[in-house]
Design an enzyme around this catalytic site. Structure first.
Site, short mmCIF file in Angstrom:
data_model
loop_
_atom_site.label_atom_id
_atom_site.label_comp_id
_atom_site.label_asym_id
_atom_site.label_seq_id
_atom_site.Cartn_x
_atom_site.Cartn_y
_atom_site.Cartn_z
N CYS A 189 -9.28 -5.48 -9.89
CA CYS A 189 -9.79 -4.41 -10.74
C CYS A 189 -9.52 -4.68 -12.22
CB CYS A 189 -9.15 -3.07 -10.37
SG CYS A 189 -9.19 -2.68 -8.61
N ASP A 190 -8.30 -5.08 -12.53
CA ASP A 190 -7.86 -5.13 -13.92
C ASP A 190 -7.72 -6.53 -14.50
OD1 ASP A 190 -7.71 -2.36 -13.87
OD2 ASP A 190 -5.65 -2.37 -13.15
N CYS A 249 -3.68 -3.76 -9.06
CA CYS A 249 -4.94 -4.32 -8.57
C CYS A 249 -5.41 -5.44 -9.49
CB CYS A 249 -6.01 -3.22 -8.48
SG CYS A 249 -7.61 -3.84 -7.89
#
Length: 320
Positions: A135-136, A132
């Site tokens: 997300c990261d 992701c």
């Protein structure tokens, strides 16, 4: 037992649109889901949603969530579905330690990222290997990252990470990308992302704590080399994990759930919508449209059971 008119499994665009339309028809509906937004929530930028020139994927997912809740649909987050069984005319869904019952079910749980499947993948999951970018990505500011893949999701991730990381490599098994033309042009003509063509990641290496490099093999020449990196972003497609419903509905060779024009599966009281169906174009707007069709059809089913007039279509009665 929690009793509803309609149970929806999954809260991506398809599931939330289904919940919105069901609630607007005064159906008692619930969405059971682990998270909100599906793939949309992990998409950095959305530029092709009609009426909206540009929106962050997470913002679009949040707007859908709020609208669906406001319409009156219940949404139960962090609720893992474990099993579905048919009891008479009802379907009982076991999820989060509870049982939910309804005469119709809409499956909209989408796909899950396909694993890289090489040595070091599992060992360094969450320690540099991620699925992701949204997300990261912020964790890799001014660092070096490798993106694996060649479709829209990989291109999108590489362009997003370029704004954050010091250096971005894109490793692809072929000699050309498979995404939309505008995205490919943006990547190949107007970015600093370094392309590594005809190549695959053979191994993820690290110091036991975090990723330090990846081993790359050229598929044509078989030449191998290591690239130092702080993170590996895997964007090689998705797979459908529908084992818990395969005893109830028919699937194709790819594991996709077969549906008709009303989104009915081989069981006419179970619907499937979004990316887990064989629809050839996996797009937000298409998933949303499928969700609306399924919800409206389920509403007509419930109306027939109660002896009420159905909604039908603008030009005649809906098929039974």
């Amino acid at each position: 037992m929690n009793t509803y008119d309609l149970i929806i499994i999954g809260a991506g665009p398809a599931g939330m649109t289904a919940g919105l339309y069901a609630a607007r028809r005064a159906m008692k509906a619930v969405i059971l889901t682990m998270d909100i937004g599906g793939q949309v929530a992990t998409t950095p930028d959305v530029e092709n949603y009609p009426g909206i020139g540009f929106v962050k994927g997470m913002d679009l997912a949040q707007a859908m969530y709020e609208q669906t809740l406001k319409a009156g649909c219940e949404i139960k987050i962090n609720t893992q579905v474990g099993d579905i069984e048919k009891r008479g005319e009802e379907y009982v869904v076991k999820a989060g330690g509870e049982e939910y019952s309804a005469p119709n079910v809409i499956l909209s749980f989408g796909k899950t990222p396909r694993k890289l499947g090489v040595e070091g993948d599992e060992e360094y999951r969450g320690k540099g290997v991620t699925y992701c970018a949204t997300c990261d990505g912020p964790l890799y500011k001014n660092k070096t990252v490798v993106v694996v893949g060649g479709g829209n999701s990989a291109i999108d991730a590489a362009l997003y990470l370029e704004k954050i990381a010091k250096k971005v490599y894109l490793v692809h098994r072929r000699d050309q990308l498979r995404g939309e033309a505008v995205m490919i042009d943006r990547l190949t003509k107007n970015s600093s992302v370094e392309m590594i063509w005809n190549s695959a990641v053979e191994e993820v290496l690290g110091d036991g704590e975090v990723v330090t490099e990846v081993k790359i093999k050229n598929i044509k020449t078989e030449e191998q080399k290591n690239i130092a990196t702080d993170g590996v972003f895997v964007e090689i497609g998705f797979e459908i994990k529908a084992d818990f419903v395969k005893s109830l509905v028919k699937t194709d060779e790819a594991g996709q759930i077969i549906v008709d024009e009303f989104m009915r599966t081989s069981d006419p009281n179970i619907f499937a919508v979004g990316d887990l169906t064989p629809v050839p174009y996996k797009q937000i707007i298409i998933s949303g449209g499928q969700g609306a069709i399924a919800a409206l059809t389920a509403y007509d089913d419930n109306a027939r059971r109660a002896g009420r007039p159905t909604g039908g279509t603008d030009w005649g009665s809906l098929k039974k």
